[in-house]
Design a protein around this motif. Structure first.
Motif, PDB file in Angstrom:
ATOM      1  N   SER A   1     -28.547  40.265 -51.330  1.00 24.04           N
ATOM      2  CA  SER A   1     -28.062  39.002 -51.075  1.00 24.04           C
ATOM      3  C   SER A   1     -27.336  39.116 -49.762  1.00 24.04           C
ATOM      4  O   SER A   1     -27.048  39.886 -48.946  1.00 24.04           O
ATOM      5  N   GLY A   2     -26.760  37.681 -49.380  1.00 22.76           N
ATOM      6  CA  GLY A   2     -26.271  37.488 -48.145  1.00 22.76           C
ATOM      7  C   GLY A   2     -27.100  36.640 -47.226  1.00 22.76           C
ATOM      8  O   GLY A   2     -28.288  36.626 -47.535  1.00 22.76           O
ATOM      9  N   GLY A   3     -26.480  36.354 -46.001  1.00 21.96           N
ATOM     10  CA  GLY A   3     -27.472  35.609 -45.127  1.00 21.96           C
ATOM     11  C   GLY A   3     -28.125  34.282 -45.644  1.00 21.96           C
ATOM     12  O   GLY A   3     -29.242  33.790 -45.159  1.00 21.96           O
ATOM     13  N   GLY A   4     -27.007  33.784 -46.447  1.00 24.68           N
ATOM     14  CA  GLY A   4     -27.352  32.494 -47.030  1.00 24.68           C
ATOM     15  C   GLY A   4     -28.145  32.530 -48.462  1.00 24.68           C
ATOM     16  O   GLY A   4     -28.373  31.626 -49.210  1.00 24.68           O
ATOM     17  N   LEU A   5     -28.689  33.968 -48.740  1.00 24.98           N
ATOM     18  CA  LEU A   5     -29.313  33.976 -50.178  1.00 24.98           C
ATOM     19  C   LEU A   5     -28.280  34.511 -51.223  1.00 24.98           C
ATOM     20  O   LEU A   5     -27.575  35.248 -50.940  1.00 24.98           O
TER      21      LEU A   5
ATOM     22  N   ASP B   1     -43.403  49.579 -46.036  1.00 25.95           N
ATOM     23  CA  ASP B   1     -42.785  49.777 -45.009  1.00 25.95           C
ATOM     24  C   ASP B   1     -41.564  51.000 -45.188  1.00 25.95           C
ATOM     25  O   ASP B   1     -41.073  50.953 -46.069  1.00 25.95           O
ATOM     26  N   SER B   2     -41.660  51.950 -44.111  1.00 26.16           N
ATOM     27  CA  SER B   2     -40.617  52.924 -44.504  1.00 26.16           C
ATOM     28  C   SER B   2     -39.146  52.416 -44.283  1.00 26.16           C
ATOM     29  O   SER B   2     -38.123  53.017 -44.548  1.00 26.16           O
ATOM     30  N   ASP B   3     -38.975  51.256 -43.513  1.00 26.23           N
ATOM     31  CA  ASP B   3     -37.735  50.609 -43.359  1.00 26.23           C
ATOM     32  C   ASP B   3     -37.146  49.600 -44.269  1.00 26.23           C
ATOM     33  O   ASP B   3     -37.775  48.356 -44.274  1.00 26.23           O
ATOM     34  N   SER B   4     -36.597  50.065 -45.187  1.00 24.15           N
ATOM     35  CA  SER B   4     -36.294  49.407 -46.460  1.00 24.15           C
ATOM     36  C   SER B   4     -35.424  48.069 -45.788  1.00 24.15           C
ATOM     37  O   SER B   4     -35.444  46.898 -46.526  1.00 24.15           O
ATOM     38  N   GLU B   5     -34.545  47.931 -45.009  1.00 23.98           N
ATOM     39  CA  GLU B   5     -33.577  46.963 -44.308  1.00 23.98           C
ATOM     40  C   GLU B   5     -34.647  46.065 -43.928  1.00 23.98           C
ATOM     41  O   GLU B   5     -34.166  44.765 -43.986  1.00 23.98           O
ATOM     42  N   LYS B   6     -35.502  46.187 -43.029  1.00 27.39           N
ATOM     43  CA  LYS B   6     -36.453  45.477 -42.606  1.00 27.39           C
ATOM     44  C   LYS B   6     -37.302  44.450 -43.765  1.00 27.39           C
ATOM     45  O   LYS B   6     -37.419  43.322 -43.656  1.00 27.39           O
ATOM     46  N   ILE B   7     -37.651  45.197 -44.904  1.00 31.34           N
ATOM     47  CA  ILE B   7     -38.010  44.441 -46.163  1.00 31.34           C
ATOM     48  C   ILE B   7     -37.139  43.366 -46.398  1.00 31.34           C
ATOM     49  O   ILE B   7     -37.179  42.357 -46.912  1.00 31.34           O
ATOM     50  N   ALA B   8     -35.729  43.970 -46.760  1.00 31.20           N
ATOM     51  CA  ALA B   8     -34.669  43.325 -47.382  1.00 31.20           C
ATOM     52  C   ALA B   8     -34.202  42.201 -46.533  1.00 31.20           C
ATOM     53  O   ALA B   8     -34.079  41.109 -46.928  1.00 31.20           O
ATOM     54  N   THR B   9     -34.497  42.378 -45.055  1.00 29.27           N
ATOM     55  CA  THR B   9     -34.051  41.154 -44.301  1.00 29.27           C
ATOM     56  C   THR B   9     -35.272  40.079 -44.465  1.00 29.27           C
ATOM     57  O   THR B   9     -34.876  38.812 -44.481  1.00 29.27           O
ATOM     58  N   ALA B  10     -36.365  40.466 -44.501  1.00 27.76           N
ATOM     59  CA  ALA B  10     -37.362  39.460 -44.948  1.00 27.76           C
ATOM     60  C   ALA B  10     -37.221  38.698 -45.992  1.00 27.76           C
ATOM     61  O   ALA B  10     -37.556  37.530 -46.019  1.00 27.76           O
ATOM     62  N   PHE B  11     -36.852  39.487 -46.962  1.00 23.10           N
ATOM     63  CA  PHE B  11     -36.553  39.089 -48.402  1.00 23.10           C
ATOM     64  C   PHE B  11     -35.389  37.935 -48.318  1.00 23.10           C
ATOM     65  O   PHE B  11     -35.479  36.789 -48.883  1.00 23.10           O
ATOM     66  N   ARG B  12     -34.454  38.329 -47.850  1.00 27.75           N
ATOM     67  CA  ARG B  12     -33.357  37.355 -47.534  1.00 27.75           C
ATOM     68  C   ARG B  12     -33.546  36.157 -46.626  1.00 27.75           C
ATOM     69  O   ARG B  12     -33.225  34.872 -46.867  1.00 27.75           O
ATOM     70  N   ASN B  13     -34.657  36.176 -45.707  1.00 27.07           N
ATOM     71  CA  ASN B  13     -34.951  35.178 -44.861  1.00 27.07           C
ATOM     72  C   ASN B  13     -35.894  34.258 -45.496  1.00 27.07           C
ATOM     73  O   ASN B  13     -36.414  33.229 -44.956  1.00 27.07           O
TER      74      ASN B  13
END
Length: 548
Positions: free
Chosen positions: A297-301, A268-280
Motif C-alpha cells: 500500500s501507499g503511493g495512492g494505493l 524479477d529479483s527486485d521485489s520492490e520494483k514489482i511492488a512499485t509497479a503494483f502500487r502504480n
C-alpha cells in the motif's frame, strides 16, 4: 589519576568498595556475555522485537543486541559465520533453509529445552502439539541419522506462511466488474490480458502477472511446482525413484511453458520494483509471500484495494507450499549457560499468552506457528475500534482536552468510554466501530494531531481513517484522509508522530475509521489457513519424503 582514585578509595571506603565492585563486574562483562540476535523481518517486527529485548533486559539484567538483516544476503552471512565458527547467537531462519543447515551441522538440538519448557509451564503432553501441522517435517531431524534414532526439534517455529495471490481490486472492478480473485491460472492470465489491452490506452507497459523472487528462485520454483502438483503430476517414476521424466511431469511443463510463453509473466529479483509497479497500477496481479502485503500500500494505493487470494489452482485443485520462519541456535554457541539465557529469552517471547509473539508475527503479516495464538481474542479479526488518545495540536503546541469533550455517537463502549481518549491512561473501545468526536465551546484553529495506540491487541487498531471538521455536526469537511498504516505502530500505548495538515478552524473534529488492522490480518490469515492442508516444505533430508 590512579593515585587520586586510590586516595578516593582510602578516604571513602564504602563508596570505594561500591565503585570497585562495579568496575569488577564491568570488566567481567565481555562481548561473550551479550546475546546477539538476527532477524530478516520488517521494520515493524524489528521495533517490536527490540522493545521485547529491552523489557527482557530490564527484567533479567542480561544484555541483548537485535540486528535487522533483511533477507538479501542473509543466507550467505549465516553460512560464512558457520565457516568461521562465530556469529549471531540466535537467528530467525527461513523454513526452506532448515534441512540444509542441519546437514551442514549448523543447528543445535532443542529437545531438552522444549521438555524444560513443558515442565516449567506445568503442561501435560508435548508442547509442540500446539504447532501448526506439517512443521515437524520442516524443523525435526534425527539426532543420529545413521542409527535412525528418534528425531529432535532443531528450530523453534515462529510463523507460517504460504505463497498467496495479490491483485488490484480497483483494476478488477474497473475492467472486469468483479472483485473476486481468479480460480485457475488460465483465468488469471486471461483476466490479465484483458486489463492489459484496456490499460494500454493510458500506460505503455502493463504486465498481466508477476513473480518476485527476492534473493533466490524459491518463489518462482514454488509457483511452478504449485502448478505441477495442481495438475496431478508426480516426481515418482515407475521404479519408485524420484524422477523429472514422468509423462505427467513432462506434460505439465509443456502446458505451463505454453501458457506463460504466450502471456509472458514478469519475474524479477527486485521485489520492490514489482511492488512499485503494483502500487502504480502497472501491474494487476502478482504471486508472492504474504509478508509482501505490508509494503504494497501507499503511493495512492489504499489497503482496501489490495486483494489477497489463494494461488490459482490446476485442473486437480490447488496446491501451495508452506513457508515461514523459525528461531535457531547455531552450533557455534557452545557455552551452555549462554544457551540457557537464549532459551529464557525465547520462552519470554514465545509463550502463546504473551503479546510479543502475536505482534512480531503480525508485524510481518504472517500467521503464528502456534495454533493457540490465533485463537486469542481480537488477534485476527476486528470486532471493535480502539484508541487510547487523540492529541490535537496547533503551532507545535498540544491543545488541552478533557474527557467531557469526547463523544462516540451510536457507540457501544461498556467501560471503555470516549472520554478515556483524553489522556492516554486507558482505552476507548467502540464495539460498533463508530467515530470519535471532539467538541469545543467555540471554533479553534488546528494544524496537526496525533493518535495513541491502545493497550489491547492489535486487531482493532484503525490503520485507515478520515479526519474531518464541522461547525454544526451536520456538515463535515474533509481535513485529511489516511490510506495506509504509515503512522500507527504495532507497539502498544504508543503515540504516532505528528500528522500535519493545512490549518483549519472548526468547533467539532471527528476521527472516522475506514479500515481496521484486524480486517487485513483476517484476510491474509484466511487465505493462508485455507491452503495449509495442501502445504509441504521444499526440502527434507530423510529418505522417502517425496513418496509421502
Amino acid at each position: 589519576d590512579l593515585l587520586q582514585f586510590l586516595y578516593f578509595i582510602e578516604t571513602n571506603t564504602m563508596r570505594g568498595v561500591i565503585v570497585l565492585m562495579w568496575l569488577l563486574s564491568a570488566a567481567a562483562m565481555s562481548d561473550d556475555d551479550v546475546i546477539d540476535i538476527s532477524h530478516p523481518h520488517s521494520p515493524v517486527s524489528h521495533q517490536i522485537l527490540t522493545e521485547a529485548a529491552e523489557e527482557f533486559m530490564a527484567k533479567t539484567g542480561h544484555k541483548i543486541n537485535v540486528h535487522a538483516t533483511g533477507w538479501g544476503g542473509y543466507l550467505g552471512t549465516l553460512l560464512s559465520m558457520h565457516e568461521e565458527k562465530k556469529g549471531y547467537d540466535l537467528s530467525i531462519i527461513g523454513s526452506t533453509w532448515a534441512s540444509d543447515f542441519y546437514d551442514k551441522g549448523m543447528l543445535s538440538p532443542l529437545g531438552k529445552y522444549l521438555e524444560g519448557w513443558r515442565k516449567r509451564r506445568g503442561r501435560k503432553g508435548d508442547v509442540t502439539k500446539d504447532f501448526v501441522r506439517h512443521l515437524d517435517f520442516t524443523y525435526m531431524f534425527p539426532v543420529d541419522r545413521e542409527s535412525a534414532s528418534l528425531p529432535d526439534w532443531h528450530a523453534l517455529p515462529l510463523n507460517v506462511g504460504t505463497r498467496v495471490f495479490f491483485y488490484r481490486k480497483d483494476l478488477f472492478r474497473k475492467h472486469l466488474l468483479k472483485e473476486s480473485p481468479p480460480v485457475t491460472l488460465e483465468e488469471s492470465l486471461e483476466l490479465g490480458l484483458k486489463i492489459q489491452r484496456e490499460e494500454k490506452k493510458l500506460n505503455n507497459t502493463v504486465w498481466s502477472i508477476a513473480v518476485p523472487y527476492g534473493g533466490g528462485t524459491s518463489n518462482v520454483m514454488q509457483v511452478l511446482l504449485s502448478w505441477v502438483f495442481g495438475n496431478g503430476s508426480s516426481f515418482v517414476g515407475v521404479n519408485g525413484a524420484c524422477s523429472f521424466t514422468t509423462p505427467e511431469f513432462k506434460g505439465t511443463i509443456e502446458r505451463f511453458t505454453g501458457l506463460v510463453g504466450v502471456h509472458n509473466p514478469w519475474a524479477d529479483s527486485d521485489s520492490e520494483k514489482i511492488a512499485t509497479a503494483f502500487r502504480n497500477g502497472e501491474l494487476a496481479q502478482m504471486f508472492g509471500s504474504s509478508w509482501l502485503y505490508d509494503g504494497l500500500s501507499g503511493g495512492g494505493l489504499r489497503r482496501e484495494d489490495i486483494g489477497v487470494g489463494p494461488v490459482p489452482a490446476g485442473p486437480v485443485g490447488p496446491y501451495v507450499f508452506q513457508g515461514g520462519s523459525a528461531w535457531a541456535i547455531p552450533t557455534w554457541v557452545t557455552d551452555e549457560k549462554k544457551k540457557d539465557v537464549i532459551w529464557e529469552f525465547l520462552e519470554f517471547l514465545m509463550e502463546p499468552t504473551d503479546r510479543w509473539i502475536r505482534d512480531i508475527v503480525f508485524g510481518a503479516f504472517l500467521i503464528p506457528a502456534y495454533e493457540s495464538v490465533t485463537r486469542i481474542a481480537k488477534l485476527t479479526q476486528a470486532d471493535a475500534v480502539q484508541l487510547s488518545q487523540i492529541v490535537i495540536r496547533n503551532k507545535d503546541e498540544a491543545i488541552p482536552l478533557n474527557p467531557n469533550q469526547f463523544s462516540n455517537p451510536g457507540g457501544r463502549n461498556e467501560h471503555a468510554v470516549p472520554g478515556n481518549a483524553a489522556d492516554g491512561n486507558s482505552d476507548w473501545i467502540d464495539c460498533n466501530k463508530g467515530s470519535l468526536v471532539i467538541s469545543f465551546d467555540a471554533p479553534i484553529e488546528v494544524d496537526s494531531y496525533q493518535l495513541r495506540t491502545s493497550s489491547q491487541g492489535i486487531g482493532n487498531d484503525p490503520i485507515n481513517w478520515i479526519w474531518e471538521g464541522s461547525n454544526d455536526t451536520s456538515t463535515w469537511t474533509l481535513i485529511q484522509r489516511q490510506t495506509d498504516d504509515t503512522y500507527l505502530s504495532l507497539a502498544r500505548n504508543t503515540l504516532t508522530s505528528v500528522i500535519s495538515h493545512d490549518p483549519v478552524v472548526f468547533q467539532y473534529f471527528r476521527l472516522r475509521q475506514t479500515l481496521l488492522r484486524g480486517s487485513v490480518c483476517q484476510e491474509v490469515c484466511n487465505v493462508e489457513k485455507s491452503q495449509l492442508p495442501f502445504s509441504v516444505p521444499l526440502h527434507y533430508p530423510q529418505q522417502g519424503f517425496y513418496k509421502m
